[in-house]
Design a protein around this motif. Sequence first.
Motif, PDB file in Angstrom:
ATOM      1  N   HIS A   1       0.837  -1.199   0.000  1.00  0.00           N
ATOM      2  CA  HIS A   1       0.000   0.000   0.000  1.00  0.00           C
ATOM      3  C   HIS A   1       0.883   1.264   0.000  1.00  0.00           C
ATOM      4  O   HIS A   1       0.514   2.292  -0.556  1.00  0.00           O
ATOM      5  CB  HIS A   1      -0.892  -0.019   1.246  1.00  0.00           C
ATOM      6  N   ASN A   2       2.037   1.120   0.570  1.00  0.00           N
ATOM      7  CA  ASN A   2       2.972   2.239   0.691  1.00  0.00           C
ATOM      8  C   ASN A   2       3.867   2.372  -0.549  1.00  0.00           C
ATOM      9  O   ASN A   2       4.702   3.270  -0.604  1.00  0.00           O
ATOM     10  CB  ASN A   2       3.831   2.014   1.935  1.00  0.00           C
ATOM     11  N   GLY A   3       3.734   1.399  -1.477  1.00  0.00           N
ATOM     12  CA  GLY A   3       4.529   1.450  -2.710  1.00  0.00           C
ATOM     13  C   GLY A   3       5.947   0.966  -2.540  1.00  0.00           C
ATOM     14  O   GLY A   3       6.794   1.175  -3.418  1.00  0.00           O
ATOM     15  N   ALA A   4       6.266   0.342  -1.398  1.00  0.00           N
ATOM     16  CA  ALA A   4       7.623  -0.137  -1.163  1.00  0.00           C
ATOM     17  C   ALA A   4       7.717  -1.608  -1.560  1.00  0.00           C
ATOM     18  O   ALA A   4       6.700  -2.285  -1.704  1.00  0.00           O
ATOM     19  CB  ALA A   4       7.995   0.017   0.305  1.00  0.00           C
ATOM     20  N   CYS A   5       8.943  -2.084  -1.751  1.00  0.00           N
ATOM     21  CA  CYS A   5       9.090  -3.526  -1.925  1.00  0.00           C
ATOM     22  C   CYS A   5       9.572  -4.136  -0.609  1.00  0.00           C
ATOM     23  O   CYS A   5      10.063  -3.418   0.272  1.00  0.00           O
ATOM     24  CB  CYS A   5       9.991  -3.871  -3.090  1.00  0.00           C
ATOM     25  N   LEU A   6       9.379  -5.461  -0.496  1.00  0.00           N
ATOM     26  CA  LEU A   6       9.621  -6.141   0.778  1.00  0.00           C
ATOM     27  C   LEU A   6      10.562  -7.327   0.567  1.00  0.00           C
ATOM     28  O   LEU A   6      10.362  -8.119  -0.364  1.00  0.00           O
ATOM     29  CB  LEU A   6       8.270  -6.621   1.341  1.00  0.00           C
ATOM     30  N   ILE A   7      11.570  -7.409   1.426  1.00  0.00           N
ATOM     31  CA  ILE A   7      12.455  -8.580   1.399  1.00  0.00           C
ATOM     32  C   ILE A   7      12.386  -9.225   2.779  1.00  0.00           C
ATOM     33  O   ILE A   7      12.689  -8.573   3.793  1.00  0.00           O
ATOM     34  CB  ILE A   7      13.906  -8.196   1.062  1.00  0.00           C
ATOM     35  N   VAL A   8      11.913 -10.477   2.796  1.00  0.00           N
ATOM     36  CA  VAL A   8      11.714 -11.163   4.081  1.00  0.00           C
ATOM     37  C   VAL A   8      12.666 -12.350   4.168  1.00  0.00           C
ATOM     38  O   VAL A   8      12.687 -13.197   3.273  1.00  0.00           O
ATOM     39  CB  VAL A   8      10.261 -11.688   4.216  1.00  0.00           C
ATOM     40  N   VAL A   9      13.451 -12.395   5.227  1.00  0.00           N
ATOM     41  CA  VAL A   9      14.287 -13.566   5.486  1.00  0.00           C
ATOM     42  C   VAL A   9      13.532 -14.472   6.447  1.00  0.00           C
ATOM     43  O   VAL A   9      13.078 -14.017   7.502  1.00  0.00           O
ATOM     44  CB  VAL A   9      15.642 -13.147   6.099  1.00  0.00           C
ATOM     45  N   THR A  10      13.338 -15.715   6.079  1.00  0.00           N
ATOM     46  CA  THR A  10      12.587 -16.629   6.943  1.00  0.00           C
ATOM     47  C   THR A  10      12.980 -18.066   6.657  1.00  0.00           C
ATOM     48  O   THR A  10      13.557 -18.366   5.601  1.00  0.00           O
ATOM     49  CB  THR A  10      11.070 -16.450   6.745  1.00  0.00           C
ATOM     50  N   HIS A  11      12.688 -18.935   7.599  1.00  0.00           N
ATOM     51  CA  HIS A  11      12.844 -20.361   7.307  1.00  0.00           C
ATOM     52  C   HIS A  11      11.464 -21.036   7.306  1.00  0.00           C
ATOM     53  O   HIS A  11      11.354 -22.232   7.204  1.00  0.00           O
ATOM     54  CB  HIS A  11      13.762 -21.012   8.345  1.00  0.00           C
ATOM     55  N   ASP A  12      10.397 -20.208   7.450  1.00  0.00           N
ATOM     56  CA  ASP A  12       9.036 -20.726   7.584  1.00  0.00           C
ATOM     57  C   ASP A  12       8.296 -20.603   6.243  1.00  0.00           C
ATOM     58  O   ASP A  12       8.039 -19.488   5.767  1.00  0.00           O
ATOM     59  CB  ASP A  12       8.330 -19.900   8.674  1.00  0.00           C
ATOM     60  N   PRO A  13       7.925 -21.714   5.612  1.00  0.00           N
ATOM     61  CA  PRO A  13       7.222 -21.659   4.320  1.00  0.00           C
ATOM     62  C   PRO A  13       5.896 -20.900   4.411  1.00  0.00           C
ATOM     63  O   PRO A  13       5.466 -20.273   3.439  1.00  0.00           O
ATOM     64  CB  PRO A  13       6.964 -23.129   3.973  1.00  0.00           C
ATOM     65  N   ASN A  14       5.240 -20.945   5.591  1.00  0.00           N
ATOM     66  CA  ASN A  14       3.976 -20.230   5.751  1.00  0.00           C
ATOM     67  C   ASN A  14       4.184 -18.714   5.640  1.00  0.00           C
ATOM     68  O   ASN A  14       3.313 -18.001   5.163  1.00  0.00           O
ATOM     69  CB  ASN A  14       3.353 -20.543   7.108  1.00  0.00           C
ATOM     70  N   VAL A  15       5.324 -18.264   6.107  1.00  0.00           N
ATOM     71  CA  VAL A  15       5.637 -16.836   6.003  1.00  0.00           C
ATOM     72  C   VAL A  15       5.979 -16.503   4.552  1.00  0.00           C
ATOM     73  O   VAL A  15       5.495 -15.520   3.980  1.00  0.00           O
ATOM     74  CB  VAL A  15       6.809 -16.483   6.944  1.00  0.00           C
ATOM     75  N   ALA A  16       6.791 -17.374   3.957  1.00  0.00           N
ATOM     76  CA  ALA A  16       7.212 -17.136   2.569  1.00  0.00           C
ATOM     77  C   ALA A  16       6.011 -17.109   1.629  1.00  0.00           C
ATOM     78  O   ALA A  16       6.010 -16.406   0.611  1.00  0.00           O
ATOM     79  CB  ALA A  16       8.209 -18.207   2.153  1.00  0.00           C
ATOM     80  N   ALA A  17       4.971 -17.862   2.004  1.00  0.00           N
ATOM     81  CA  ALA A  17       3.786 -17.959   1.138  1.00  0.00           C
ATOM     82  C   ALA A  17       3.098 -16.614   0.936  1.00  0.00           C
ATOM     83  O   ALA A  17       2.368 -16.416  -0.025  1.00  0.00           O
ATOM     84  CB  ALA A  17       2.813 -18.973   1.729  1.00  0.00           C
ATOM     85  N   TRP A  18       3.306 -15.690   1.839  1.00  0.00           N
ATOM     86  CA  TRP A  18       2.699 -14.359   1.704  1.00  0.00           C
ATOM     87  C   TRP A  18       3.397 -13.514   0.641  1.00  0.00           C
ATOM     88  O   TRP A  18       2.854 -12.490   0.205  1.00  0.00           O
ATOM     89  CB  TRP A  18       2.768 -13.604   3.046  1.00  0.00           C
ATOM     90  N   CYS A  19       4.588 -13.943   0.232  1.00  0.00           N
ATOM     91  CA  CYS A  19       5.374 -13.114  -0.696  1.00  0.00           C
ATOM     92  C   CYS A  19       5.070 -13.504  -2.150  1.00  0.00           C
ATOM     93  O   CYS A  19       4.528 -14.576  -2.438  1.00  0.00           O
ATOM     94  CB  CYS A  19       6.860 -13.307  -0.423  1.00  0.00           C
ATOM     95  N   ASP A  20       5.449 -12.614  -3.087  1.00  0.00           N
ATOM     96  CA  ASP A  20       5.196 -12.865  -4.508  1.00  0.00           C
ATOM     97  C   ASP A  20       6.070 -13.983  -5.033  1.00  0.00           C
ATOM     98  O   ASP A  20       5.672 -14.743  -5.897  1.00  0.00           O
ATOM     99  CB  ASP A  20       5.455 -11.586  -5.314  1.00  0.00           C
ATOM    100  N   ARG A  21       7.290 -14.054  -4.544  1.00  0.00           N
ATOM    101  CA  ARG A  21       8.159 -15.157  -4.956  1.00  0.00           C
ATOM    102  C   ARG A  21       9.165 -15.460  -3.843  1.00  0.00           C
ATOM    103  O   ARG A  21       9.369 -14.646  -2.929  1.00  0.00           O
ATOM    104  CB  ARG A  21       8.876 -14.841  -6.265  1.00  0.00           C
ATOM    105  N   THR A  22       9.768 -16.613  -3.973  1.00  0.00           N
ATOM    106  CA  THR A  22      10.706 -17.079  -2.953  1.00  0.00           C
ATOM    107  C   THR A  22      12.022 -17.446  -3.624  1.00  0.00           C
ATOM    108  O   THR A  22      12.014 -18.102  -4.666  1.00  0.00           O
ATOM    109  CB  THR A  22      10.142 -18.322  -2.232  1.00  0.00           C
TER     110      THR A  22
END
Lengths: 646, 225
Positions: free
Chosen positions: B189-210
């Motif tokens: 909503h803020n127009g920013a991009c997001l980089i998430v470091v995780t080992h949890d597939p459920n968290v990664a699932a929220w992202c556009d790609r992994t």
Amino acid sequence: MNLDLTWRLLKGGGRRGLLGAWLTLGAVAVATALLLFAVAANSAFQARAERGAWRNPVPATSGAVAIEASRFDFVRDRAITVVDLAALDGRTPEPPPGLPRFPAPGEVWLSPALAELARELPADQLAERYPAPKGVLGDEALIHPDELVAVVGRQADAPEMTAARSDDWLLGKPPVKVASLAGTPSEDAQAYRMLSLVASVLMAVPLLVFGGAAARLTVARRDQRLAALRLVGATPGQVVGMTVTEAVIVALAGALAGAAAFALAVPLLAGIEMQGGRWFAADLFPGPLVLAGVLVAVPLLVGLSAVAGLRRVVVSPLGVAKRETPPAMRFVRVLALLAVLAVFPMLTRGTSVSIIAAALALAFLCVNLAGPWVVGLIGRITAGTARSPARLLAGRRLVDDPRSAWRTVSGVALTGFVAGFLGLLSPATFDQDAGGPPQLRITAPAGQADQVVRQARERLREAGVTAEVKPVKDVVVAALGSSAGEAEVDRARTALTGLVPGRTPTTKADDGRFGVEILADVRVGTIVVLSVSFLVAIASSGITAMSSVLDRRQTYGLLRLAGTPLSVLDRARRSETLIPLAVMGGGAILVGAFCAMPFMIGGVNATGAITLGACVVAGFAGVIGAGALSRPLLRSVTADPAPRPD
Amino acid sequence: MNDVLVGRALAKRFGQTVALGGVDIAVRAGEAVAIMGPSGSGKSTLLHCLAGIMKPDGGEVHLLGQRIDALGERRRSALRRTRFGFVFQFGQLLPELPAEENVALPLMLGGVPRAQAVRQAREWFGPLGLQSMESRRPGELSGGQAQRVAIARALVSKPAVVFADEPTGALDQQTGQETMRLLVEATKHNGACLIVVTHDPNVAAWCDRTVEVRDGRLLTSGALA
């Protein structure tokens, strides 16, 4: 089991854990060394008073065996204590301390310093006053190693033992029949002991606060870990046991290191001149019982302080893990201070010195009690008015943990109390010699002034001293030439020795010497107390600043990682210290000055005001400097790219 | 060609250990990318190099076409403050500041007057479900609430990229999912991009790609678009 686990936690604390342990150890070592000094100062004055007691005779009520009298002679700008002793007919008194036997009539015994001076100076300036000395006095007869003392044996009916003398204690003691030479500590020795007791209280309280801060340092490092132990089921007793054990192990090592440091510093401390001379090193070593007491008390205090610091962990294991808001300080802390200040003038009016010392200690402790409350208030005002992030952070931090902020500034604030107290207490400068050519004066026995004038002229002429001698009522005045230096004065003194039995020719400067000496001693004492307080304050603020960085390394690291400039963190830390320091330092000086008012004799003098100003400047500079020392540590802990909790 | 953040041939060693062995990655505007991998795979090191926290030993990092890895610490620090936002597992909130001041802090560091910074900070509390939490301190918030405050703080200065390192690691499953939803939605909503470091597939699932990291290298083909 607790001991084993504690030891493993201590050893396995990692580089930062060990750094914290070293900081605690260092803090306790400094506190112990200075505490030993504060205690030793007392016992040292006690030892001096006891060794000098034989020169302060107690009149015999029965069974008199000897007559004792004393007076002061002078050489250069130093006083010589001359003790005249005579055995009563048919009696064999015990010898005085430091002498192998009671001096026979005509015998002279000199202290080592006087014997050396007599050898150094030309005979007509000193040695001829005490001809053919029989031997040297032992240390037991002397207040300090530099003391100039002469013991002269007389016949019981010699003029020196029968002629009237002044009963002004500054001029010596008139002849007194005594049953023994045990004597009693003199009035001035008692006064010095009382002053040293007050100085010890002034030095000891900041040291106790410092010791407590050191203990909290251990707890601060461990609280997360101990809270975790509580969370996994350790009983409060086990948590307390482990913490106390760890704190006590570190504190004991620190106390031993401090005692060793004190022992090494004794030769240096023995060089501080008081009552006209240095100290016997043995006087500055506290007795084995006192030493053992300090070595037990310091770790015990650190352990107790650690328990107090752990209260929140023990009561609620989540308390530390979640960093809840600590309960607000109670205003009763300030009320306690106000109450003590209100009754202080009454406590100190016409009561004994021990009550005054207790009242002073109470006022001191109340300043310490009210400190955190005031720091919290300052924090709320700072946070409320902050415009920059640094001031906002500083203000909120002060509100969050006013005790910790107070620990940083308490040393200097309490030093401010000492400076305020002593700064105004310094007596006004004594009038020195009014200048002009030196004059020697000696009081002649009633009606014999003219005869003494004639004898004085004769003696001075024979000694080759140019002087105009004339009587002024009963006082014979020998005015030396305007070019007469100290050697000429001493030649004249030597020539006039024994002119009036039991009396010494003195200059105006000689008469004021004791006042000057007392003033010098008060100044030296003030400087010593302030130096100790400053060392404590600066060490305290340095160590607290470092432990604060270690405690908050995760937050600082993450803030820096998110782009907060190091300078903002540094400014916040500086404001965190300087804002309460400015308010509390100033406040403590005023409280100290208020407490000094009942003891003030004259007005405020320039020396006191300068000492006070220097105290404030040195305190601020010291704390800023000590805080700056932790900057590399801040840089190092925030340089960690991935800070993780322990 | 609308890549916001690009890492090329990124390499990093810690002593003998190779943390990154030549990684290429690009993130487009408005994109959410998850970096996954086991412990010690190099995923956090990759995030630190991309965010300018750490200088890579080799390779380049570009933000909106400007090379940032060669900048000095002071300029990288300023960049992190103004162009990047950060959400960590826990511990990033200052415990002594109320929630609204925690959020306002990046603005104040950027020179925004306090009153305005706090006003702007408060605007984030409603959308993130933090109504009436403004004056609470972190110790008085639940884990999920504290993470939402951290999200508000990461976004308040309108960054180009938000970096999140195990943002749900300290939360239960349900709260973690809710936090991820808010993080992804608010970031986009803020127009920013997001980089998430995780080992949890459920968290990664929220992202556009992994993208998956193993032994300092990317396994998946999504490295460069």
